[in-house]
Design a protein around this motif. Structure first.
Motif, PDB file in Angstrom:
ATOM      1  N   UNK A  24       0.823  -1.207   0.000  1.00 34.51           N
ATOM      2  CA  UNK A  24       0.000   0.000   0.000  1.00 34.51           C
ATOM      3  C   UNK A  24       0.855   1.255   0.000  1.00 34.51           C
ATOM      4  N   UNK A  25       1.927   1.239   0.766  1.00 36.84           N
ATOM      5  CA  UNK A  25       2.841   2.387   0.807  1.00 36.84           C
ATOM      6  C   UNK A  25       3.527   2.570  -0.542  1.00 36.84           C
ATOM      7  N   UNK A  26       3.951   1.492  -1.147  1.00 36.90           N
ATOM      8  CA  UNK A  26       4.590   1.561  -2.466  1.00 36.90           C
ATOM      9  C   UNK A  26       3.622   2.139  -3.500  1.00 36.90           C
ATOM     10  N   UNK A  27       2.365   1.694  -3.455  1.00 33.26           N
ATOM     11  CA  UNK A  27       1.362   2.214  -4.389  1.00 33.26           C
ATOM     12  C   UNK A  27       1.144   3.707  -4.173  1.00 33.26           C
ATOM     13  N   UNK A  28       1.154   4.128  -2.919  1.00 35.60           N
ATOM     14  CA  UNK A  28       0.996   5.545  -2.616  1.00 35.60           C
ATOM     15  C   UNK A  28       2.202   6.337  -3.138  1.00 35.60           C
ATOM     16  N   UNK A  29       3.384   5.834  -2.906  1.00 37.45           N
ATOM     17  CA  UNK A  29       4.589   6.521  -3.375  1.00 37.45           C
ATOM     18  C   UNK A  29       4.625   6.604  -4.897  1.00 37.45           C
ATOM     19  N   UNK A  30       4.044   5.619  -5.556  1.00 37.38           N
ATOM     20  CA  UNK A  30       4.002   5.610  -7.019  1.00 37.38           C
ATOM     21  C   UNK A  30       2.853   6.417  -7.602  1.00 37.38           C
ATOM     22  N   UNK A  31       2.029   7.010  -6.739  1.00 32.48           N
ATOM     23  CA  UNK A  31       0.930   7.835  -7.216  1.00 32.48           C
ATOM     24  C   UNK A  31      -0.307   7.054  -7.638  1.00 32.48           C
ATOM     25  N   UNK A  32      -0.377   5.782  -7.288  1.00 28.15           N
ATOM     26  CA  UNK A  32      -1.518   4.946  -7.679  1.00 28.15           C
ATOM     27  C   UNK A  32      -2.696   5.100  -6.725  1.00 28.15           C
ATOM     28  N   UNK A  33      -2.417   5.489  -5.479  1.00 29.54           N
ATOM     29  CA  UNK A  33      -3.458   5.798  -4.492  1.00 29.54           C
ATOM     30  C   UNK A  33      -3.035   7.080  -3.778  1.00 29.54           C
ATOM     31  N   UNK A  34      -3.997   7.796  -3.241  1.00 30.97           N
ATOM     32  CA  UNK A  34      -3.699   9.071  -2.592  1.00 30.97           C
ATOM     33  C   UNK A  34      -3.133   8.915  -1.182  1.00 30.97           C
ATOM     34  N   UNK A  35      -3.692   7.974  -0.433  1.00 32.53           N
ATOM     35  CA  UNK A  35      -3.249   7.754   0.940  1.00 32.53           C
ATOM     36  C   UNK A  35      -3.164   6.261   1.207  1.00 32.53           C
ATOM     37  N   UNK A  36      -2.466   5.915   2.272  1.00 31.11           N
ATOM     38  CA  UNK A  36      -2.342   4.511   2.651  1.00 31.11           C
ATOM     39  C   UNK A  36      -2.435   4.400   4.165  1.00 31.11           C
ATOM     40  N   UNK A  37      -3.235   3.472   4.631  1.00 35.84           N
ATOM     41  CA  UNK A  37      -3.298   3.165   6.058  1.00 35.84           C
ATOM     42  C   UNK A  37      -2.352   1.994   6.300  1.00 35.84           C
ATOM     43  N   UNK A  38      -1.469   2.142   7.268  1.00 34.03           N
ATOM     44  CA  UNK A  38      -0.458   1.112   7.481  1.00 34.03           C
ATOM     45  C   UNK A  38      -0.067   1.052   8.952  1.00 34.03           C
ATOM     46  N   UNK A  39       0.495  -0.061   9.340  1.00 29.68           N
ATOM     47  CA  UNK A  39       1.035  -0.178  10.687  1.00 29.68           C
ATOM     48  C   UNK A  39       2.212   0.786  10.825  1.00 29.68           C
ATOM     49  N   UNK A  40       2.476   1.215  12.027  1.00 28.94           N
ATOM     50  CA  UNK A  40       3.530   2.200  12.249  1.00 28.94           C
ATOM     51  C   UNK A  40       4.892   1.732  11.750  1.00 28.94           C
ATOM     52  N   UNK A  41       5.201   0.478  11.948  1.00 28.62           N
ATOM     53  CA  UNK A  41       6.537  -0.004  11.567  1.00 28.62           C
ATOM     54  C   UNK A  41       6.720  -0.095  10.057  1.00 28.62           C
ATOM     55  N   UNK A  51      10.376  10.477   2.135  1.00 29.33           N
ATOM     56  CA  UNK A  51       9.588  10.236   0.925  1.00 29.33           C
ATOM     57  C   UNK A  51       8.092  10.139   1.189  1.00 29.33           C
ATOM     58  N   UNK A  52       7.711  10.007   2.463  1.00 27.42           N
ATOM     59  CA  UNK A  52       6.297  10.036   2.848  1.00 27.42           C
ATOM     60  C   UNK A  52       6.178  10.863   4.122  1.00 27.42           C
ATOM     61  N   UNK A  53       4.950  11.219   4.460  1.00 31.15           N
ATOM     62  CA  UNK A  53       4.702  11.891   5.731  1.00 31.15           C
ATOM     63  C   UNK A  53       3.476  11.266   6.378  1.00 31.15           C
ATOM     64  N   UNK A  54       3.399  11.388   7.669  1.00 27.49           N
ATOM     65  CA  UNK A  54       2.272  10.851   8.415  1.00 27.49           C
ATOM     66  C   UNK A  54       1.254  11.955   8.649  1.00 27.49           C
ATOM     67  N   UNK A  55       0.015  11.699   8.231  1.00 28.10           N
ATOM     68  CA  UNK A  55      -1.053  12.678   8.435  1.00 28.10           C
ATOM     69  C   UNK A  55      -1.606  12.596   9.852  1.00 28.10           C
ATOM     70  N   UNK A  56      -1.727  11.394  10.364  1.00 27.20           N
ATOM     71  CA  UNK A  56      -2.249  11.188  11.709  1.00 27.20           C
ATOM     72  C   UNK A  56      -2.104   9.729  12.089  1.00 27.20           C
TER      73      UNK A  56
END
Length: 156
Positions: A24-41, A51-56
């Motif tokens: 999910x993070x890779x897809x977000x970084x590639x511009x395929x999705x706008x945001x990604x929900x992921x575990x903290x680690x 290369x990414x930032x945390x919104x909340x």
């Protein structure tokens, strides 16, 4: 749940399900999705690289380390939280003494300093619960999770 609490009509979202947080993070970084929900680690390396930032974060309170500046969703105005969990399963028909034995084993592990260190290393918030507490926790989550998954069209 967080988006609902923020007033988002989740039925209008297009949700993509990935088989891992990293994908999910890779897809977000590639511009395929706008945001990604992921575990903290999952996003630590990308956060460190900028290369990414945390919104909340969905935790009840702010985290430390690399997430120290990340606000909770409650701080952002969405009165909701969620915590990922891991569980240990056993056969349906194990006896009361067997349940008590394993609860004691896992309770002892939860008190071990090495376990605490591993939790901190992998940004895992420890939440030991015995079998009764776990059953109540899961039963309490069942309705809200089913409702959300139905609204997201991920469950019928």
């Amino acid at each position: 749940m967080v988006l609902r609490a923020a007033g988002v009509d989740v039925q209008k979202l297009r949700v993509v399900v990935f088989d891992s947080a990293s994908r999910g993070i890779i897809a977000m970084m590639g511009g395929h999705v706008d945001i990604s929900a992921a575990s903290l680690s999952s996003g630590v390396a990308q956060l460190q690289a900028g290369t990414i930032r945390t919104l909340g974060i969905t935790a009840r309170q702010r985290m430390g380390g690399i997430y120290a500046q990340a606000p909770t969703w409650k701080e952002l105005g969405a009165d909701a939280w969620f915590s990922s969990y891991r569980g240990i399963s056993a056969a349906k028909d194990i006896s009361g003494p067997q349940i008590a034995y394993w609860e004691n084993v896992f309770a002892a592990i939860d008190q071990d300093e090495r376990w605490h260190e591993e939790g901190e290393k992998y940004l895992v918030h420890r939440q030991f619960r015995g079998s009764r507490e776990t059953r109540k926790y899961l039963d309490d989550l069942d309705g809200p999770i089913k409702s959300l998954l139905t609204d997201l069209r991920l469950m019928k």
